[in-house]
Enzyme design. Sequence first.
Site, PDB file in Angstrom:
ATOM      1  N   ARG A 298       3.439  17.275   8.993  1.00  0.00           N
ATOM      2  CA  ARG A 298       2.197  16.535   8.808  1.00  0.00           C
ATOM      3  C   ARG A 298       2.528  15.079   8.499  1.00  0.00           C
ATOM      4  O   ARG A 298       3.472  14.943   7.591  1.00  0.00           O
ATOM      5  CB  ARG A 298       1.672  17.316   7.878  1.00  0.00           C
TER       6      ARG A 298
ATOM      7  N   HIS B 107      -1.418  15.982   2.099  1.00  0.00           N
ATOM      8  CA  HIS B 107      -1.583  17.417   1.921  1.00  0.00           C
ATOM      9  C   HIS B 107      -3.198  17.377   1.929  1.00  0.00           C
ATOM     10  O   HIS B 107      -3.716  18.319   2.900  1.00  0.00           O
ATOM     11  CB  HIS B 107      -1.215  18.295   0.660  1.00  0.00           C
TER      12      HIS B 107
ATOM     13  N   TYR C 230       6.335  12.395  -3.636  1.00  0.00           N
ATOM     14  CA  TYR C 230       7.441  13.328  -3.274  1.00  0.00           C
ATOM     15  C   TYR C 230       8.124  13.191  -2.115  1.00  0.00           C
ATOM     16  O   TYR C 230       8.985  13.844  -1.955  1.00  0.00           O
ATOM     17  CB  TYR C 230       6.579  14.650  -3.540  1.00  0.00           C
TER      18      TYR C 230
END
Lengths: 354, 333
Positions: free
Chosen positions: A250, A254, A263
């Site tokens: 992706r 998220h 992250y």
Amino acid sequence: MEKEFPIRQVLDGEGNITDDSYDLSEELVKDLYGKMLRARTLDKKSVNLQRQGRIGTYAPFEGQEASQVGSASALGEGDWMFPTYRDHGATLTFGHSVTTIMLYWKGRVEGCVPPEGKNIFPPAVPIATQLPHATGAAMAEKRKGTDRVSIAYFGDGATSEGDFHEGLNFASVFKAPVVFFNQNNGYAISVPIEKQMNSKTIAQKSLAYDMDGVRVDGNDVLAVYFETKKAVEKARRGEGPTLIEAVTWRYGAHTTADDPTKYRDQQVSEEKRNKIDPLLRLERYMEKQGFFDEQWKQDVTAQCDREIEQAVEEMEAFPDADINDMFGHVFKEPVWTIEKQREDYLTFKRGETV
Amino acid sequence: MKTAAEIKTNKLTLVQAVTDGLRTMLKEHEEVLVLGEDVGQNGGVFRATDGLAAEFGEDRVMDTPLAEAGIVGTSIGLAINGFRPVAEMQFLGFVYPAYEQIMTHASRIRSRTLSRYSVPMVIRAPYGGGIRAPEIHSDSCESLFTHMPGMKVVVPSNPYDAKGLLIAAIEDPDPVLFMEPMRSYRAFKDDVPEEKYTVELGKGAKLTEGEDVTVIAWGNMVATAQKAVEKMEAEGISCELLDLRTLYPLDKDLIAESVQKTGRAVIVHEAPETGGVGNDVLSVINEEAFLYLRAPVSKVAGFDTPFPFFSLEEEYLPTPERIVHAIKKSVTF
């Protein structure tokens, strides 16, 4: 295990054929390209709508179009689809309406209702819980004596859940016609797959169930399409379930409430756009084959844009949510508790406007 | 209509009545399936499905892998796709792994799809203490389910109701938790009609007519309350004993009418007191009979402790003596 479960691919990122055992018609390639573009248009539009406050939190899937479109295109009319909240590229391809999908993200329960005759379950929000449903629905089809199958979508993080095991184990024990379609995009929100599992592949988990396991390039729509089709046909023949691991990525967050730079290096993600993109690789392939033309792309793009814009209009013109829908569908037959709460609340509301 | 003399009955225990109810529905409806751990050849650990696999085939009475969430999860898939699964949890204390499936899916699929999909499923589960069972086996966690929007919760206390309520639960278009009182499984026999009949969900029963105090119980606690009521009768205190039978939705009218008449109520349940269904009964009394009350409503319940190891279970479970004590306190208030 990466050797035992090699990543199957038909086209590489540059659009070169790496497996010539398939018949790649211009029609099929253009059809899949058009579906992926449609999904991407919906996705990008939705991110924008969220930024403008016109829908709520949204879970983008950009980069995963090949996995979703390729797998959904391999299904038949009466089959069952059990998606997550990141699979509206798949539900769209399988026949969900764009307006309905958008309504879901606008906080409307109507977004869970599939078009008449389409077996599309509402998105599972609790992780992996839809896998046993797919197994159960497939067991039902088997008992009815049809050749319909179920497909369950889930991510890499879902394989850590107990329901992953229970769904696969039940399907294996009852030889249910299910395709477990995993999209391994490398991250469960922020947790990379190395922290999620110590196994090198997800496909290898199939061994525990004596089930076929396949690893496929999840950004190669043709590979996904053909491998899913094989699994679907096998299930239709009564030969049981398959676990497919589609290795994908992706590009974005998220959800729109998440900041991926906390992250991971988003630069790496951006670089992938030129290397592994599902649409770009198909364009490159078409160019090499000599059947890509810019005008066709513009036409398809314009068509997708029109469709999505019209759906946005429909979504925004949709009648207001009705509180009677909240009270009226808990049970088939009304129960006094909910009826009393409804009446009390409506009385209160009426009183307030006096 | 048949006359009473024409209805053939059998003397059955509660657990046999459950089997009879399952058999009746398996016979009548091709879409009824029974699934769970050990329900097939073994006939269930309490023999509730005894003989059913042989009679209806192992594809309709299915031994499943040992996985409660899997049993409920696949039952949901079967239910949305045309079947009526009756899933057995071996003990209610083992239902917890399935809780997520019940809470996030079974109970709300109708709601979140505006009734496009529904889950006509029954989850059967033996529950309650008093049989010296190993730990966890005796839990009475009904309020985890009465608190769950979209679930009905049913508890028979006798063989006749067990069959009739189970058939009604299987015919219900929505998910039902059917709690089976383990201690009452083989406690006594009733005349149970051989033919199909139902006991309506949402309706309790008045077991004894009385004037002074209403005693409200369900499941295992009905027999315990009955003993207290008999003792009170001997002392000249007239009790009206209600068996709620359905814990969601409660039989509001039955409770209201009785407490309006007696002005006093004692609620008995073996689940922990805090957050128990007794509070919902209290709430009905508060709304429907507040001005009729002559004493505070009291509860005789399990303690807010985990259900103890069985060496202490008789201390934990409400006894006739504790109920008698509560009734006396109420009538002398």
